[in-house]
Write a protein that holds these residues in place. Structure first.
Motif, mmCIF file in Angstrom:
data_model
loop_
_atom_site.group_PDB
_atom_site.id
_atom_site.type_symbol
_atom_site.label_atom_id
_atom_site.label_comp_id
_atom_site.label_asym_id
_atom_site.label_seq_id
_atom_site.Cartn_x
_atom_site.Cartn_y
_atom_site.Cartn_z
ATOM 1 N N MET A 1 -28.336 47.158 -11.508
ATOM 2 C CA MET A 1 -28.455 48.582 -11.771
ATOM 3 C C MET A 1 -28.245 48.882 -13.259
ATOM 4 N N GLN A 2 -27.246 48.223 -13.858
ATOM 5 C CA GLN A 2 -26.994 48.455 -15.279
ATOM 6 C C GLN A 2 -28.122 47.911 -16.144
ATOM 7 N N ILE A 3 -28.619 46.727 -15.796
ATOM 8 C CA ILE A 3 -29.690 46.128 -16.605
ATOM 9 C C ILE A 3 -30.983 46.931 -16.472
ATOM 10 N N SER A 4 -31.254 47.451 -15.285
ATOM 11 C CA SER A 4 -32.469 48.242 -15.085
ATOM 12 C C SER A 4 -32.451 49.526 -15.903
ATOM 13 N N GLY A 5 -31.269 50.008 -16.263
ATOM 14 C CA GLY A 5 -31.171 51.223 -17.055
ATOM 15 C C GLY A 5 -31.213 50.989 -18.550
ATOM 16 N N LEU A 6 -31.296 49.726 -18.978
ATOM 17 C CA LEU A 6 -31.363 49.427 -20.403
ATOM 18 C C LEU A 6 -32.748 49.724 -20.963
ATOM 19 N N GLY B 1 -26.621 43.955 -23.991
ATOM 20 C CA GLY B 1 -26.661 44.785 -22.788
ATOM 21 C C GLY B 1 -26.411 43.973 -21.525
ATOM 22 N N VAL B 2 -26.985 42.769 -21.459
ATOM 23 C CA VAL B 2 -26.794 41.908 -20.287
ATOM 24 C C VAL B 2 -25.349 41.441 -20.201
ATOM 25 N N LEU B 3 -24.761 41.058 -21.334
ATOM 26 C CA LEU B 3 -23.368 40.626 -21.332
ATOM 27 C C LEU B 3 -22.440 41.768 -20.920
ATOM 28 N N SER B 4 -22.764 42.987 -21.356
ATOM 29 C CA SER B 4 -21.966 44.135 -20.954
ATOM 30 C C SER B 4 -22.036 44.356 -19.448
ATOM 31 N N ALA B 5 -23.246 44.224 -18.875
ATOM 32 C CA ALA B 5 -23.405 44.386 -17.428
ATOM 33 C C ALA B 5 -22.636 43.307 -16.670
ATOM 34 N N ILE B 6 -22.699 42.089 -17.163
ATOM 35 C CA ILE B 6 -21.972 40.992 -16.512
ATOM 36 C C ILE B 6 -20.468 41.220 -16.604
ATOM 37 N N GLY B 7 -19.995 41.670 -17.769
ATOM 38 C CA GLY B 7 -18.569 41.916 -17.934
ATOM 39 C C GLY B 7 -18.051 42.995 -16.995
ATOM 40 N N VAL B 8 -18.797 44.107 -16.887
ATOM 41 C CA VAL B 8 -18.387 45.185 -15.977
ATOM 42 C C VAL B 8 -18.365 44.686 -14.538
ATOM 43 N N THR B 9 -19.348 43.893 -14.170
ATOM 44 C CA THR B 9 -19.420 43.359 -12.804
ATOM 45 C C THR B 9 -18.227 42.475 -12.498
ATOM 46 N N LEU B 10 -17.855 41.611 -13.423
ATOM 47 C CA LEU B 10 -16.727 40.719 -13.194
ATOM 48 C C LEU B 10 -15.413 41.488 -13.104
ATOM 49 N N VAL B 11 -15.267 42.551 -13.904
ATOM 50 C CA VAL B 11 -14.056 43.377 -13.824
ATOM 51 C C VAL B 11 -13.965 44.044 -12.457
ATOM 52 N N VAL B 12 -15.094 44.557 -11.959
ATOM 53 C CA VAL B 12 -15.111 45.186 -10.634
ATOM 54 C C VAL B 12 -14.784 44.157 -9.554
ATOM 55 N N ALA B 13 -15.334 42.941 -9.679
ATOM 56 C CA ALA B 13 -15.053 41.886 -8.700
ATOM 57 C C ALA B 13 -13.563 41.532 -8.699
ATOM 58 N N LEU B 14 -12.964 41.453 -9.880
ATOM 59 C CA LEU B 14 -11.528 41.195 -9.973
ATOM 60 C C LEU B 14 -10.724 42.319 -9.310
ATOM 61 N N ALA B 15 -11.157 43.561 -9.530
ATOM 62 C CA ALA B 15 -10.450 44.696 -8.943
ATOM 63 C C ALA B 15 -10.556 44.682 -7.413
ATOM 64 N N ASP C 1 -33.997 48.054 -23.376
ATOM 65 C CA ASP C 1 -34.538 46.704 -23.542
ATOM 66 C C ASP C 1 -33.778 45.765 -22.618
ATOM 67 N N GLN C 2 -34.411 45.368 -21.537
ATOM 68 C CA GLN C 2 -33.735 44.516 -20.560
ATOM 69 C C GLN C 2 -33.478 43.113 -21.082
ATOM 70 N N ASN C 3 -34.097 42.745 -22.184
ATOM 71 C CA ASN C 3 -33.870 41.438 -22.786
ATOM 72 C C ASN C 3 -32.760 41.466 -23.838
ATOM 73 N N PRO D 1 -32.500 36.957 -20.432
ATOM 74 C CA PRO D 1 -31.103 36.510 -20.556
ATOM 75 C C PRO D 1 -30.369 36.491 -19.210
ATOM 76 N N TYR D 2 -30.626 37.494 -18.382
ATOM 77 C CA TYR D 2 -29.950 37.526 -17.084
ATOM 78 C C TYR D 2 -30.509 36.456 -16.156
ATOM 79 N N LYS D 3 -31.771 36.124 -16.294
ATOM 80 C CA LYS D 3 -32.396 35.089 -15.473
ATOM 81 C C LYS D 3 -31.732 33.736 -15.695
#
Length: 373
Positions: A94-99, A107-121, A101-103, A167-169
């Motif tokens: 969802m975060q990457i689709s809103g960028l 932006g991809v690292l930010s999406a991954i970081g937010v996802t990992l924080v949510v998973a930890l929570a 520039d999806q490449n 990058p996300y691929k």
């Protein structure tokens, strides 16, 4: 001769022997039905082959099973990992689709970081419910299992989110150093887990809490903190697996992503020799169990098992593995391994028997009193 027999008996009692035998049997079955099954070749600077595919597609399951191992070692269970997988993939896509520039790497690292924080929570939430609130693990994680799947569909608005990000691929479908990047992630996380649990005191604390939580608390171990750490780590592993699964298909499906992966993870942990009652655990056994599950899935497709009987076939193989791991079953069915004879009772007067009990001493004193009267 006796030493050879003892070594053979010790080998048959090793907890990893029968999973290895089953894995080798499955690979041999694939060799019989698939041409060049064991052939690995280099193409465009990358390794390709059926064995590489088993490792690549089994990487998310290995990650989830690693986290599940620590949770089960504490005497708990986590049924919510499939939902956390779905949430992780949905949130990242969802975060990457809103960028714009999806490449964009940032932006991809930010999406991954937010996802990992949510998973930890989410993992910490499960640990809080179990350790602090005192809810039984199967109920506490069942709450997130149900609610989390709905949250994933809420994030995706009930649709399949597709992205086109190179990058996300890389996370789940790319290659690095000739190997699939997912395999490298699994190797790194497995090595980190082994270091934290086998080289530090964390593993001993987890086994102590799983063996007897109250005794470990009285001995000075903060059992609540250990439980929260185990569930938090399990959530992190599930979140990374969600990233890998969604990255591999460049899309997020909140309804089907990670569906029933919690059951495969539990099976992998059990096949690896970790007891569901808690206590001692085996990371190498868990990795081996996950590879068996993935190899079994590959075998089902290669030998042409009808899709409607896939789950039955998988259950049959898992049952066979669990039975072969049971010393009592092997003793009754095949006569493998002999029970150790009970030690003979001590001879009277040899000094090894128990001393007079308080009751016997009391009786002897009363008899002496009567005689004196």
């Amino acid at each position: 001769m006796s030493s050879v027999r003892d070594r053979a008996g010790a080998l048959t009692r090793h907890r990893l022997l029968w999973p290895v035998v089953i894995l080798v049997a499955l690979l041999a079955l694939n060799v019989a039905f698939t041409d060049n099954f064991l052939h690995v070749q280099m193409r465009d600077g990358h390794l390709y082959g059926s064995l590489i595919d088993i490792l690549r597609f089994g990487a998310p399951l290995i990650l989830v099973a690693l986290g599940m191992t620590l949770v089960i070692a504490t005497g708990g269970i986590d049924l919510s990992v499939g939902s956390v997988v779905a949430i992780g993939g949905a949130l990242a896509c969802m975060q990457i689709s809103g960028l714009a520039d999806q490449n964009s790497v940032a932006g991809v690292l930010s999406a991954i970081g937010v996802t990992l924080v949510v998973a930890l929570a989410l993992g910490a939430w499960n640990g809080f419910l179990v350790a602090t609130v005192g809810i039984q693990p199967i109920i506490a994680t069942l709450i997130l299992m149900v609610a989390g799947r709905g949250l994933a569909q809420l994030i995706t608005d009930g649709q399949i989110i597709t992205i086109n990000s190179a990058p996300y691929k890389l996370v789940g479908g790319g290659y690095w150093l000739t190997l699939p990047f997912g395999i490298l992630i699994v190797i790194a996380l497995t090595a980190l887990t082994a270091f934290l649990t086998r080289r530090l005191a964390l593993g001993m604390f987890i086994e102590a809490v799983g063996g007897n939580a109250e005794a470990s608390r009285l001995s000075g171990i903060r059992s609540r903190g250990v439980l929260i750490v185990a569930y938090t780590f399990c959530g992190l592993c599930a979140g990374i697996a969600g990233l890998m699964i969604s990255s591999n298909v460049s899309s997020a499906d909140g309804n089907n992503a990670g569906l029933w992966i919690e059951l495969d993870a539990i099976l992998a942990v059990v096949i690896g020799g970790t007891s569901l009652s808690g206590g001692r655990f085996s990371l190498s056994g868990t990795v081996l169990g996950a590879l068996i599950i993935q190899t079994l899935t590959t075998t089902i497709y290669s030998i042409g098992v009808p899709p409607e009987t896939t789950l039955l076939f998988k259950a049959l193989v898992v049952t066979i593995v669990c039975l072969l791991q049971s010393p009592a079953f092997r003793q009754k069915a095949f006569g493998w391994g002999s029970r150790r004879p009970a030690p003979p009772p001590p001879a009277p007067g040899d000094g090894s028997g128990p001393l007079l009990t308080d009751v016997a001493i009391g009786e002897q004193a009363r008899e002496e009193t009567v005689r004196n009267r």
